[in-house]
Enzyme design. Structure first.
Site, short mmCIF file in Angstrom:
data_model
loop_
_atom_site.label_atom_id
_atom_site.label_comp_id
_atom_site.label_asym_id
_atom_site.label_seq_id
_atom_site.Cartn_x
_atom_site.Cartn_y
_atom_site.Cartn_z
N GLU A 36 0.86 -1.18 0.00
CA GLU A 36 0.00 0.00 0.00
C GLU A 36 0.90 1.23 0.00
O GLU A 36 1.58 1.51 0.99
CB GLU A 36 -0.90 0.04 1.24
CG GLU A 36 -1.96 -1.06 1.30
CD GLU A 36 -3.21 -0.73 0.49
OE1 GLU A 36 -3.27 0.35 -0.13
OE2 GLU A 36 -4.11 -1.58 0.47
ZN LIG Z 1 -6.35 -0.71 -3.58
#
Ligand SMILES: [Zn+2]
Length: 370
Positions: A232
């Site tokens: 992320e």
């Molecule tokens: Zn995503």
């Protein structure tokens, strides 16, 4: 290799992606790669697969299954011009699917053109983009899967004032979140990334929540025994173009490829791998873009949390400041925090429109384009 190629900005049209990607591929050594058309999106944009290297260990990476998460795609394209990156591929076959959701990438939406979240479609396979990923997994049979995402600006870390600029997860393989061999192998690589990144001065790296959801691709892969790492790309400070975190994503991908060949050596290390992984601080939703503390109002002072709404505009992405929450106790920090009880430049010029857009000239809160 030459770096004459245009860089991708945070928002790029599909046409620009295709142009830059093709330019980069044309410069790769001929015997080193194969390139294929995997199929088309709902709106008929091409989805490509690029295979690099001839090593035994098979690594599959896909990016931007959420259209408005472009940082990892940019990282991949830039790595394709990096000599050190290629040196890591001696023992690896790397299969990359950049921009799995080209329609969403073009419109800057999370979901695809049918408004389906591809990352909740790993079971039903109702979308062409999902079928392309499933075929790639079935055909390539990866030893390691890299599920590349970007996260919103709402994340900080437990017991920390720092924003979370980057987070990782080895998704669960079952509802009990058991520590399976494939999870341990992924944890080992995540631990190496954290070590290789070292200390980030004003931000931190977090561990994403591992609640099991078989409709998500990472959880599906892990349930099939494929070690899987979720990336992320996050946010810190004023890095709204995400240029800084882009560099960290590249370093993280290099770290994974460097350490991947020893992924299977986990014997006698189980305890220490698990302990190191669990010591990575958990991500927490405690940040917003701008936190206005002690804003005066008729009914007393309020804490106003502001988030930027992102939309495609001429020249890039427009960031529009909008009210997100008022007096929300779970929101502790802002990438910009302004305490109006202490702030002398504030001239009582806060404007809040009916659609919750906020501006203040004295505080320099306004829309901007990046
Ligand atoms: Zn995503």
């Amino acid at each position: 290799m030459s770096s004459s190629i245009q860089k991708l900005p945070r928002y790029f049209t599909y046409e620009l992606f295709e142009k830059v990607f093709m330019e980069v591929i044309e410069k790769l050594p001929q015997d080193f790669y194969s390139f294929s058309y995997l199929g088309s999106s709902v709106e008929n944009r091409s989805i490509f697969g690029l295979r690099l290297g001839h090593g035994d260990l098979k690594v599959l990476a896909w990016s931007q299954m959420h259209g408005n998460e472009s940082t990892t795609t940019r990282a991949i394209v830039e790595l394709l011009e990096n000599k050190e990156f290629f040196q890591l591929l001696d023992n690896i076959s790397l299969y990359i699917i950049p921009v799995l959701n080209p329609d969403g990438a073009d419109k800057w939406t999370r979901n695809n053109a049918k408004n389906i979240d591809i990352n909740r479609d790993a079971q039903e396979l109702s979308q062409p983009e999902s079928l392309i990923l499933k075929d790639a997994i079935d055909f390539f049979e990866p030893d390691l899967a890299l599920n590349l995402h970007g996260q919103r600006t709402i994340y900080g870390l437990e017991n920390s004032v720092l924003p979370c600029q980057l987070s990782f997860l080895t998704p669960s393989a079952d509802p009990d979140k058991r520590v399976t061999p494939s999870r341990l192998q992924s944890m080992k690589l995540i631990n190496h990334i954290i070590t290789d990144l070292g200390d980030l001065p004003k931000a931190a790296v977090g561990r994403y929540d591992d609640a099991f959801n078989i409709y998500c691709w990472g959880d599906y892969c892990q349930s099939q025994g494929i070690p899987t790492i979720l990336f992320e790309a996050g946010h810190a400070g004023e890095d709204y173009s995400r240029d800084h975190v882009l560099e960290l994503i590249k370093e993280s991908l290099m770290s994974v490829l460097k350490n991947a060949p020893m992924i299977k050596d986990i014997e006698n290390e189980n305890e220490s791998i698990l302990r190191a992984y669990q010591s990575i601080p958990a991500v927490q939703k405690n940040y917003v873009d701008i936190l206005l503390r002690n804003a005066p109002s008729i009914n007393g002072t309020r804490d106003i949390a502001i988030m930027y709404h992102e939309q495609v505009a001429t020249g890039g992405l427009e960031f529009i400041p909008m009210i997100y929450a008022i007096d929300e106790v779970s929101i502790l920090y802002g990438h910009r925090t302004i305490d109006l009880a202490k702030e002398e430049i504030f001239q009582n010029d806060l404007i809040i429109e009916d659609d919750m857009v906020v501006t203040s000239e004295s505080l320099k809160i306004s829309s901007f384009i990046k």
